[in-house]
Design a protein around this motif. Structure first.
Motif, PDB file in Angstrom:
ATOM      1  N   ASN A 138       0.653  -1.382  -0.519  1.00 28.17           N
ATOM      2  CA  ASN A 138       0.126  -0.382  -0.150  1.00 28.17           C
ATOM      3  C   ASN A 138       0.823   1.248   0.250  1.00 28.17           C
ATOM      4  OD1 ASN A 138      -1.871   2.288   0.845  1.00 28.17           O
ATOM      5  ND2 ASN A 138      -3.477   0.672   1.241  1.00 28.17           N
ATOM      6  N   VAL A 139       0.812   2.409  -0.736  1.00 30.74           N
ATOM      7  CA  VAL A 139       1.951   3.243  -1.601  1.00 30.74           C
ATOM      8  C   VAL A 139       1.839   3.780  -0.754  1.00 30.74           C
ATOM      9  CG1 VAL A 139       2.915   4.932  -2.902  1.00 30.74           C
ATOM     10  CG2 VAL A 139       2.129   2.064  -3.323  1.00 30.74           C
ATOM     11  N   ALA A 140       0.454   4.557  -0.177  1.00 25.34           N
ATOM     12  CA  ALA A 140       0.487   5.694   0.680  1.00 25.34           C
ATOM     13  C   ALA A 140       0.340   5.280   2.259  1.00 25.34           C
ATOM     14  CB  ALA A 140      -1.288   6.191   0.565  1.00 25.34           C
ATOM     15  N   SER A 141      -0.159   4.531   2.420  1.00 32.49           N
ATOM     16  CA  SER A 141       0.576   3.675   4.142  1.00 32.49           C
ATOM     17  C   SER A 141       1.743   3.877   4.386  1.00 32.49           C
ATOM     18  CB  SER A 141      -0.090   2.138   4.479  1.00 32.49           C
ATOM     19  OG  SER A 141       0.602   1.898   5.378  1.00 32.49           O
ATOM     20  N   LEU A 142       2.501   3.293   3.236  1.00 32.36           N
ATOM     21  CA  LEU A 142       3.863   3.255   3.433  1.00 32.36           C
ATOM     22  C   LEU A 142       4.576   4.916   3.558  1.00 32.36           C
ATOM     23  CD1 LEU A 142       5.310   0.079   1.387  1.00 32.36           C
ATOM     24  CD2 LEU A 142       5.179  -0.131   4.004  1.00 32.36           C
ATOM     25  N   ALA A 176     -21.518 -16.536 -10.324  1.00 26.42           N
ATOM     26  CA  ALA A 176     -20.427 -15.658  -9.756  1.00 26.42           C
ATOM     27  C   ALA A 176     -19.575 -15.738 -10.814  1.00 26.42           C
ATOM     28  CB  ALA A 176     -20.387 -16.379  -8.731  1.00 26.42           C
ATOM     29  N   VAL A 177     -18.570 -15.000 -11.163  1.00 23.65           N
ATOM     30  CA  VAL A 177     -17.457 -14.941 -12.115  1.00 23.65           C
ATOM     31  C   VAL A 177     -15.908 -14.537 -10.983  1.00 23.65           C
ATOM     32  CG1 VAL A 177     -15.770 -13.907 -13.887  1.00 23.65           C
ATOM     33  CG2 VAL A 177     -18.386 -13.727 -13.810  1.00 23.65           C
ATOM     34  N   MET A 178     -14.909 -15.913 -11.698  1.00 20.98           N
ATOM     35  CA  MET A 178     -14.011 -15.596 -10.447  1.00 20.98           C
ATOM     36  C   MET A 178     -12.578 -14.428 -12.312  1.00 20.98           C
ATOM     37  SD  MET A 178     -14.878 -16.841  -7.921  1.00 20.98           S
ATOM     38  CE  MET A 178     -16.055 -17.751  -7.207  1.00 20.98           C
ATOM     39  N   MET A 179     -12.196 -13.759 -11.638  1.00 23.49           N
ATOM     40  CA  MET A 179     -11.298 -12.519 -11.732  1.00 23.49           C
ATOM     41  C   MET A 179     -10.112 -12.623 -11.315  1.00 23.49           C
ATOM     42  SD  MET A 179     -14.128 -10.324 -12.870  1.00 23.49           S
ATOM     43  CE  MET A 179     -13.382  -9.172 -14.457  1.00 23.49           C
ATOM     44  N   GLN A 180      -8.938 -12.705 -12.347  1.00 24.40           N
ATOM     45  CA  GLN A 180      -7.934 -12.697 -11.767  1.00 24.40           C
ATOM     46  C   GLN A 180      -7.413 -11.094 -12.213  1.00 24.40           C
ATOM     47  OE1 GLN A 180      -4.459 -15.302 -13.339  1.00 24.40           O
ATOM     48  NE2 GLN A 180      -2.954 -14.369 -10.808  1.00 24.40           N
ATOM     49  N   GLN A 181      -6.970 -10.686 -10.733  1.00 29.43           N
ATOM     50  CA  GLN A 181      -5.715  -9.267 -10.436  1.00 29.43           C
ATOM     51  C   GLN A 181      -4.696  -9.494 -11.939  1.00 29.43           C
ATOM     52  OE1 GLN A 181      -6.584  -7.135  -7.450  1.00 29.43           O
ATOM     53  NE2 GLN A 181      -5.207  -5.352  -7.940  1.00 29.43           N
ATOM     54  N   ASN A 182      -4.600  -8.443 -12.518  1.00 31.27           N
ATOM     55  CA  ASN A 182      -3.422  -8.434 -13.096  1.00 31.27           C
ATOM     56  C   ASN A 182      -2.355  -8.027 -11.583  1.00 31.27           C
ATOM     57  OD1 ASN A 182      -1.109  -7.732 -14.333  1.00 31.27           O
ATOM     58  ND2 ASN A 182      -1.978  -5.510 -15.758  1.00 31.27           N
ATOM     59  N   PRO A 183      -1.802  -8.716 -11.868  1.00 35.89           N
ATOM     60  CA  PRO A 183      -0.136  -9.070 -11.111  1.00 35.89           C
ATOM     61  C   PRO A 183       0.802  -8.041 -11.320  1.00 35.89           C
ATOM     62  CG  PRO A 183      -0.585 -11.503 -11.835  1.00 35.89           C
ATOM     63  CD  PRO A 183      -1.191 -10.524 -13.000  1.00 35.89           C
ATOM     64  N   ASP A 184       1.367  -6.884 -12.233  1.00 27.81           N
ATOM     65  CA  ASP A 184       1.880  -6.104 -12.653  1.00 27.81           C
ATOM     66  C   ASP A 184       1.064  -4.679 -11.894  1.00 27.81           C
ATOM     67  OD1 ASP A 184       3.218  -8.015 -13.956  1.00 27.81           O
ATOM     68  OD2 ASP A 184       2.586  -6.783 -16.078  1.00 27.81           O
ATOM     69  N   VAL A 185       0.104  -4.846 -12.134  1.00 28.11           N
ATOM     70  CA  VAL A 185      -0.544  -3.516 -11.066  1.00 28.11           C
ATOM     71  C   VAL A 185      -0.317  -4.107  -9.562  1.00 28.11           C
ATOM     72  CG1 VAL A 185      -1.589  -3.067 -12.981  1.00 28.11           C
ATOM     73  CG2 VAL A 185      -2.714  -3.861 -10.829  1.00 28.11           C
ATOM     74  N   ILE A 186      -0.694  -5.189  -9.630  1.00 30.71           N
ATOM     75  CA  ILE A 186      -0.361  -5.465  -8.135  1.00 30.71           C
ATOM     76  C   ILE A 186       0.831  -4.959  -7.320  1.00 30.71           C
ATOM     77  CG2 ILE A 186      -0.125  -6.802  -6.007  1.00 30.71           C
ATOM     78  CD1 ILE A 186      -2.191  -8.539  -7.182  1.00 30.71           C
ATOM     79  N   ASP A 187       1.992  -5.551  -8.013  1.00 30.10           N
ATOM     80  CA  ASP A 187       3.340  -4.450  -8.230  1.00 30.10           C
ATOM     81  C   ASP A 187       3.947  -3.177  -8.340  1.00 30.10           C
ATOM     82  OD1 ASP A 187       4.222  -7.123  -7.324  1.00 30.10           O
ATOM     83  OD2 ASP A 187       5.097  -7.775  -9.606  1.00 30.10           O
ATOM     84  N   GLY A 246       1.138  -0.726  -6.971  1.00 31.48           N
ATOM     85  CA  GLY A 246       0.762  -0.680  -5.486  1.00 31.48           C
ATOM     86  C   GLY A 246      -0.557  -0.657  -5.091  1.00 31.48           C
ATOM     87  N   VAL A 247      -1.457  -2.017  -6.667  1.00 36.94           N
ATOM     88  CA  VAL A 247      -2.367  -1.746  -6.529  1.00 36.94           C
ATOM     89  C   VAL A 247      -3.153  -2.814  -5.487  1.00 36.94           C
ATOM     90  CG1 VAL A 247      -4.521  -2.714  -8.078  1.00 36.94           C
ATOM     91  CG2 VAL A 247      -2.927  -0.771  -8.828  1.00 36.94           C
ATOM     92  N   PHE A 248      -3.093  -2.922  -4.095  1.00 35.07           N
ATOM     93  CA  PHE A 248      -3.014  -3.855  -3.480  1.00 35.07           C
ATOM     94  C   PHE A 248      -4.830  -4.691  -3.007  1.00 35.07           C
ATOM     95  CE2 PHE A 248      -3.976   0.147  -1.167  1.00 35.07           C
ATOM     96  CZ  PHE A 248      -4.941   0.133  -0.483  1.00 35.07           C
ATOM     97  N   HIS A 249      -5.384  -3.801  -3.683  1.00 39.48           N
ATOM     98  CA  HIS A 249      -6.914  -4.604  -3.277  1.00 39.48           C
ATOM     99  C   HIS A 249      -7.735  -4.049  -4.939  1.00 39.48           C
ATOM    100  CE1 HIS A 249      -6.405  -4.790   1.263  1.00 39.48           C
ATOM    101  NE2 HIS A 249      -6.508  -5.411   0.548  1.00 39.48           N
ATOM    102  N   ASN A 250      -8.385  -4.699  -5.236  1.00 35.25           N
ATOM    103  CA  ASN A 250      -8.636  -4.623  -6.626  1.00 35.25           C
ATOM    104  C   ASN A 250      -9.872  -3.108  -6.813  1.00 35.25           C
ATOM    105  OD1 ASN A 250     -10.020  -4.826  -9.714  1.00 35.25           O
ATOM    106  ND2 ASN A 250     -12.136  -5.392  -8.383  1.00 35.25           N
ATOM    107  N   ASP A 251     -10.059  -2.676  -5.787  1.00 38.75           N
ATOM    108  CA  ASP A 251     -11.174  -1.465  -5.351  1.00 38.75           C
ATOM    109  C   ASP A 251     -10.433  -0.457  -5.549  1.00 38.75           C
ATOM    110  OD1 ASP A 251      -9.752  -1.938  -2.760  1.00 38.75           O
ATOM    111  OD2 ASP A 251     -11.939  -1.721  -1.455  1.00 38.75           O
TER     112      ASP A 251
END
Length: 447
Positions: free
Chosen positions: A25-29, A234-245, A247-252
């Motif tokens: 979480n970029v803002a937290s850090l 229900a639809v299962m969707m994977q978050q893009n690993p690149d955006v997690i890296d 700072g997109v720690f959650h989908n929201d």
């Protein structure tokens, strides 16, 4: 029968501080060790709740956790009086003390995953508290969260509560921050989108390399089963690993949905087109769907994370218009404010933008969407909710007076070692449970 979506915002706790606990979480850090203002944070949150209520939305309050968590410190071997326990932890394990003082429960998007009665097999609203196993300070929350939710939604005719998933990273569950629901109308069966960061039992699948993927596919599947959702629902969707890296720690932080609108960044998901096609098939009336995809050329991922463009609330107003509830950081960004201005004028259901100052939360890594837990419900279900937690003029005044009475103007890292902070927090929470008519939801009350 009338159906609508209610928002239950987390009330910021008395120990709100900037400890920089959330890796990824970029803002937290970035704001770690800054001085916080619990009183200002709580009042900013209350003002947002009151303003949304004045816009005609059903708005509720979700109580914070008891902090410092001396019970966890005792489990970790610190002994003596409560004052002794805190003093020893401050000297011997200051990082642990910071964690057990966290006011992170303010971000109630992580409190639970909720499926409305229109989607579930038994026709009840289902609640599963998130286990939040990826972060120690958040993993302390689910038991108390479950008690608070049961005190708010107690009528077994309408509400079904589940235990949180096993406390293991294989079933890492971050709650509604990785869940949204699309529907034609709140009272009709919808399509619930469960977003995960990684596969727990298959290391060969894509995963981020820099920051952790907190939510697993297996957790998504388990919650869908617990809630009695059909495969069609229900639809299962994977978050893009690149955006997690990035700072997109959650989908929201990269996508938000409401009714027939999914507002998302083009880099949000893996295999985006295939998943959008699946949503169209399951939605049934695909012509009514609006996929609003923001290109990187319009708003970069970095700017989206900085301003929390997608960590906004997307709500339906009484006149049928949709509105974005955005932090002032979006208004202050030339790029994002220009994007939002043209978005509201181009014929989508999103017609309005309302800006709110929630800087105390933003600096710790949570925007408007982090602060709220959504519950779609009927009028009968609404009547079954504990009325004392629903925002109105008198509750707004009373909670502001409560904050003035109990909250400190400022907290720095050294203040966390002050045993008086625990006493102040317990006095505040004991009074709060009386205001909100929650009963004995905290461990110090149950002892």
């Amino acid at each position: 029968m009338k159906f609508f979506e209610a928002n239950f915002d987390g009330l910021v706790g008395p120990t709100h501080n900037y400890a920089g606990l959330s890796i990824g979480n970029v803002a937290s850090l970035n704001n770690a060790k800054n001085t916080s203002s619990p009183k200002q944070a709580a009042k900013q949150g209350l003002q947002k709740m009151k303003s949304l209520s004045e816009l005609g939305l059903i708005q509720g309050v979700l109580a914070p956790q008891e902090r410092p968590d001396v019970y966890t410190l005792r489990r970790l071997g610190f002994t003596g009086t409560d004052s002794d326990v805190i003093s020893k932890a401050a000297k011997q394990a200051p990082a642990v003390l910071k964690a057990v003082c966290s006011a992170s429960s303010m971000w109630t998007a992580n409190a639970a995953t909720i499926s409305p009665s229109a989607d579930t097999a038994d026709g009840k609203i289902h609640f599963t508290p998130a286990n939040l196993t990826n972060k120690f300070h958040r993993s302390l929350e689910p038991l108390t969260t479950g008690r608070i939710l049961k005190a708010m939604f107690s009528d077994e005719k309408y509400f079904a509560h589940h235990q949180h998933l096993p406390d293991n990273d294989h079933f890492g569950d971050e709650g509604a921050a990785n869940h949204t629901r699309l529907c034609s109308d709140y009272g009709q069966a919808g399509v619930e989108l469960f977003v995960y960061g990684r596969y727990a039992f298959d290391a060969s699948k894509p995963a981020p390399k820099r920051f952790p993927a907190r939510h697993t596919l297996e957790a998504c599947e388990a919650v869908a089963r617990l809630h009695g959702l059909s495969e069609h629902g229900a639809v299962m969707m994977q978050q893009n690993p690149d955006v997690i890296d990035q700072g997109v720690f959650h989908n929201d932080v990269i996508a938000v949905g409401n009714q027939n609108v999914l507002f998302f960044h083009e880099q949000a998901f893996v295999d985006t087109q295939a998943k959008l096609d699946e949503i169209r098939r399951k939605f049934g009336t695909a012509a009514d769907l609006h996929f609003i995809e923001v290109k990187s050329s319009e708003v970069s991922v970095a700017e989206a994370v900085k301003t929390y463009l997608f960590n906004t609330q997307l709500v339906t107003l009484a006149n049928g218009d949709m509105a974005i509830i955005a932090p002032t950081e979006c208004r202050d960004s030339d790029t994002v404010s220009a994007y939002l201005e043209q978005l509201t004028g181009r014929g989508t259901p999103i017609r309005q933008v309302h800006y709110f100052d929630v800087k105390q939360s933003m600096q710790n890594g949570g925007g408007p969407a982090c602060l709220r837990l959504r519950v779609a419900m009927s009028e009968a279900e609404h009547q079954a909710v504990n009325p004392a937690v629903l925002m109105n003029d008198s509750l707004f005044v009373r909670l502001n007076q409560w904050v003035d009475k109990h909250y400190r103007d400022q907290i720095c890292e050294d203040d966390l070692a002050d045993p008086q902070l625990l006493i102040e927090s317990r006095q505040a929470l004991d009074e709060l449970t009386q205001i909100l008519k929650l009963g004995s939801v905290y461990q110090f009350q149950r002892n």
